[in-house]
Write an enzyme that holds these catalytic residues in place. Structure first.
Site, PDB file in Angstrom:
ATOM      1  N   SER A 175       1.162  15.635  15.622  1.00 56.20           N
ATOM      2  CA  SER A 175       2.162  16.692  15.437  1.00 56.20           C
ATOM      3  C   SER A 175       3.194  16.598  16.560  1.00 56.20           C
ATOM      4  O   SER A 175       2.946  15.959  17.589  1.00 56.20           O
ATOM      5  CB  SER A 175       1.455  18.049  15.491  1.00 56.20           C
ATOM      6  OG  SER A 175       2.368  19.111  15.618  1.00 56.20           O
ATOM      7  N   TYR A 205      -3.899  25.182  18.114  1.00 54.36           N
ATOM      8  CA  TYR A 205      -3.327  24.046  17.378  1.00 54.36           C
ATOM      9  C   TYR A 205      -2.741  23.032  18.357  1.00 54.36           C
ATOM     10  O   TYR A 205      -2.961  21.826  18.229  1.00 54.36           O
ATOM     11  CB  TYR A 205      -2.258  24.582  16.426  1.00 54.36           C
ATOM     12  CG  TYR A 205      -1.651  23.555  15.497  1.00 54.36           C
ATOM     13  CD1 TYR A 205      -2.271  23.209  14.299  1.00 54.36           C
ATOM     14  CD2 TYR A 205      -0.436  22.930  15.803  1.00 54.36           C
ATOM     15  CE1 TYR A 205      -1.692  22.283  13.435  1.00 54.36           C
ATOM     16  CE2 TYR A 205       0.138  22.011  14.951  1.00 54.36           C
ATOM     17  CZ  TYR A 205      -0.491  21.688  13.758  1.00 54.36           C
ATOM     18  OH  TYR A 205       0.079  20.768  12.911  1.00 54.36           O
TER      19      TYR A 205
HETATM   20  P1  NAP Z   1      -1.342  22.159   4.356  1.00 53.10           P
HETATM   21  O1  NAP Z   1      -0.380  22.048   3.236  1.00 53.10           O
HETATM   22  O2  NAP Z   1      -1.714  23.505   4.876  1.00 53.10           O
HETATM   23  O3  NAP Z   1      -2.649  21.336   3.966  1.00 53.10           O
HETATM   24  C1  NAP Z   1      -3.766  21.329   4.791  1.00 53.10           C
HETATM   25  C2  NAP Z   1      -4.818  20.439   4.181  1.00 53.10           C
HETATM   26  O4  NAP Z   1      -5.982  20.477   5.022  1.00 53.10           O
HETATM   27  C3  NAP Z   1      -5.257  20.955   2.808  1.00 53.10           C
HETATM   28  O5  NAP Z   1      -5.559  19.872   1.981  1.00 53.10           O
HETATM   29  C4  NAP Z   1      -6.501  21.733   3.153  1.00 53.10           C
HETATM   30  O6  NAP Z   1      -7.417  21.887   2.092  1.00 53.10           O
HETATM   31  C5  NAP Z   1      -7.098  20.834   4.227  1.00 53.10           C
HETATM   32  N1  NAP Z   1      -8.112  21.574   4.968  1.00 53.10           N
HETATM   33  C6  NAP Z   1      -7.915  22.659   5.752  1.00 53.10           C
HETATM   34  N2  NAP Z   1      -9.103  23.103   6.204  1.00 53.10           N
HETATM   35  C7  NAP Z   1     -10.054  22.289   5.678  1.00 53.10           C
HETATM   36  C8  NAP Z   1     -11.471  22.255   5.767  1.00 53.10           C
HETATM   37  N3  NAP Z   1     -12.164  23.167   6.465  1.00 53.10           N
HETATM   38  N4  NAP Z   1     -12.129  21.276   5.104  1.00 53.10           N
HETATM   39  C9  NAP Z   1     -11.454  20.366   4.375  1.00 53.10           C
HETATM   40  N5  NAP Z   1     -10.116  20.351   4.245  1.00 53.10           N
HETATM   41  C10 NAP Z   1      -9.421  21.312   4.895  1.00 53.10           C
HETATM   42  O7  NAP Z   1      -0.797  21.402   5.639  1.00 53.10           O
HETATM   43  P2  NAP Z   1       0.031  20.058   5.817  1.00 53.10           P
HETATM   44  O8  NAP Z   1       1.351  20.411   6.342  1.00 53.10           O
HETATM   45  O9  NAP Z   1      -0.090  19.200   4.622  1.00 53.10           O
HETATM   46  O10 NAP Z   1      -0.776  19.449   7.049  1.00 53.10           O
HETATM   47  C11 NAP Z   1      -1.507  18.255   6.963  1.00 53.10           C
HETATM   48  C12 NAP Z   1      -1.698  17.737   8.385  1.00 53.10           C
HETATM   49  O11 NAP Z   1      -0.424  17.504   8.971  1.00 53.10           O
HETATM   50  C13 NAP Z   1      -2.405  18.730   9.303  1.00 53.10           C
HETATM   51  O12 NAP Z   1      -3.241  18.045  10.200  1.00 53.10           O
HETATM   52  C14 NAP Z   1      -1.245  19.362  10.045  1.00 53.10           C
HETATM   53  O13 NAP Z   1      -1.632  19.865  11.289  1.00 53.10           O
HETATM   54  C15 NAP Z   1      -0.333  18.174  10.183  1.00 53.10           C
HETATM   55  N6  NAP Z   1       1.068  18.474  10.459  1.00 53.10           N
HETATM   56  C16 NAP Z   1       1.815  19.219   9.611  1.00 53.10           C
HETATM   57  C17 NAP Z   1       3.143  19.460   9.908  1.00 53.10           C
HETATM   58  C18 NAP Z   1       4.055  20.243   9.034  1.00 53.10           C
HETATM   59  O14 NAP Z   1       5.183  20.538   9.436  1.00 53.10           O
HETATM   60  N7  NAP Z   1       3.662  20.617   7.832  1.00 53.10           N
HETATM   61  C19 NAP Z   1       3.699  18.960  11.082  1.00 53.10           C
HETATM   62  C20 NAP Z   1       2.899  18.213  11.932  1.00 53.10           C
HETATM   63  C21 NAP Z   1       1.592  17.975  11.613  1.00 53.10           C
HETATM   64  P3  NAP Z   1      -7.490  23.305   1.272  1.00 53.10           P
HETATM   65  O15 NAP Z   1      -6.437  23.215   0.211  1.00 53.10           O
HETATM   66  O16 NAP Z   1      -8.880  23.307   0.753  1.00 53.10           O
HETATM   67  O17 NAP Z   1      -7.219  24.400   2.265  1.00 53.10           O
END
Ligand code: NAP
Length: 254
Positions: free
Chosen positions: A146, A159
């Site tokens: 991130s 986080y």
């Molecule tokens: P998101 O849309 O909230 O998706 C999160 C994913 O993680 C979902 O598939 C969720 O599954 C899964 N997850 C959460 N808790 C879990 C658990 N206990 N067991 C299994 N799966 C779990 O977020 P995203 O933006 O796609 O984020 C994906 C990654 O990118 C994360 O590591 C996040 O920190 C990172 N990231 C995101 C951004 C951004 O701007 N969006 C920026 C930097 C880094 P469920 O549907 O079951 O909850």
């Protein structure tokens, strides 16, 4: 041909949290490049599964709650992938959660929940996959970091601590495994339009301030990670170890 080095035909990739958001984007990009996909998570990834099948790849769902699974269950999940899809070449540690609260008010439960998914599961799943990859003499581990692997963030201390740890895990494993045929790298997404950032995008002041700082002039999308994840999963990145590749629209340069 250099472009052939990017192909993933015959490879098997395990993606955590591939049912939505950035994980779905990564899974689809890897499938487009030729890989069969195992989707590990706690929610049935129906949409991603269908899209992968339509690309002509095999797909398998491994149900697992990364907030509760310990090392033994994660090792069993890796074994399930190998049994169902025949091998494991690529692990994308994508699943992650964020809890927003001022540092003075963060609960112990929130701290523990974020650490369990964003740090503990990343290490234990990497360890289980890494053992298999070391035995076969090849493998690719890609951790989703991130901007808060580099910066402090606002009202998300667990986080931020966890994403700094993801970089530490990436470097520690790369140092040990680079000579054993296993590449461990990270991708650091910038501000991407997914559920993770819904609260920010719903706050006009925060959303405006963030957008003003992104040189590319827009939020990222799950598809924007595709090129980076395929590169780090492929032979094209064979001499790339412990890198943290920002996909951030230029955010870090500001
Ligand atoms: P998101 O849309 O909230 O998706 C999160 C994913 O993680 C979902 O598939 C969720 O599954 C899964 N997850 C959460 N808790 C879990 C658990 N206990 N067991 C299994 N799966 C779990 O977020 P995203 O933006 O796609 O984020 C994906 C990654 O990118 C994360 O590591 C996040 O920190 C990172 N990231 C995101 C951004 C951004 O701007 N969006 C920026 C930097 C880094 P469920 O549907 O079951 O909850």
């Amino acid at each position: 041909m250099i472009l052939d080095n990017f192909r993933l035909d015959g490879r098997v990739a395990l993606v955590t949290g591939g049912n939505r958001g950035l994980g779905a984007g990564c899974a689809l990009a890897l499938a487009e490049a030729g890989a069969d996909i195992a989707l590990l998570g706690r929610t049935d990834p129906a949409e991603t599964t269908q899209a992968i099948v339509e690309l002509g790849r095999r797909v398998s769902y491994v149900p697992c709650d990364l907030g509760k699974a310990g090392p033994a269950e994660l090792a069993a999940a890796v074994g399930t992938v190998r049994d169902e899809l025949g091998r494991l070449d690529i692990l994308v540690n994508n699943a992650g959660i964020i809890r927003r609260a001022p540092a003075a008010e963060v609960t112990a439960a929130d701290w523990d929940d974020v650490r369990a998914v964003n740090v503990d599961a990343v290490f234990h799943l990497s360890q289980a996959a890494g053992r298999l990859m070391i035995d076969q003499g090849s493998g690719k581990i890609i951790n989703i970091a991130s901007m808060l692997s580099f910066q402090g963030g606002i009202r998300v201390p667990a986080y931020t601590a966890g994403k700094h740890a993801v970089i530490g895990i990436t470097r520690a494993l790369a140092n040990e495994w680079a000579g054993l045929g296993v590449n461990v790298n990270a991708i650091a997404p910038g501000y991407m339009a997914t559920d993770n950032t819904a609260a920010l995008r719903d706050d006009p002041a925060r959303a405006g301030a963030i957008l003003d700082r992104i040189p590319a002039g827009r939020w990222g999308t799950p598809g924007d990670l595709g090129g980076a994840v395929v590169f780090l999963a492929s032979d094209a990145s064979r001499y790339v170890h412990a890198a943290v590749l920002p996909v951030d629209g230029g955010w870090l340069a500001r």
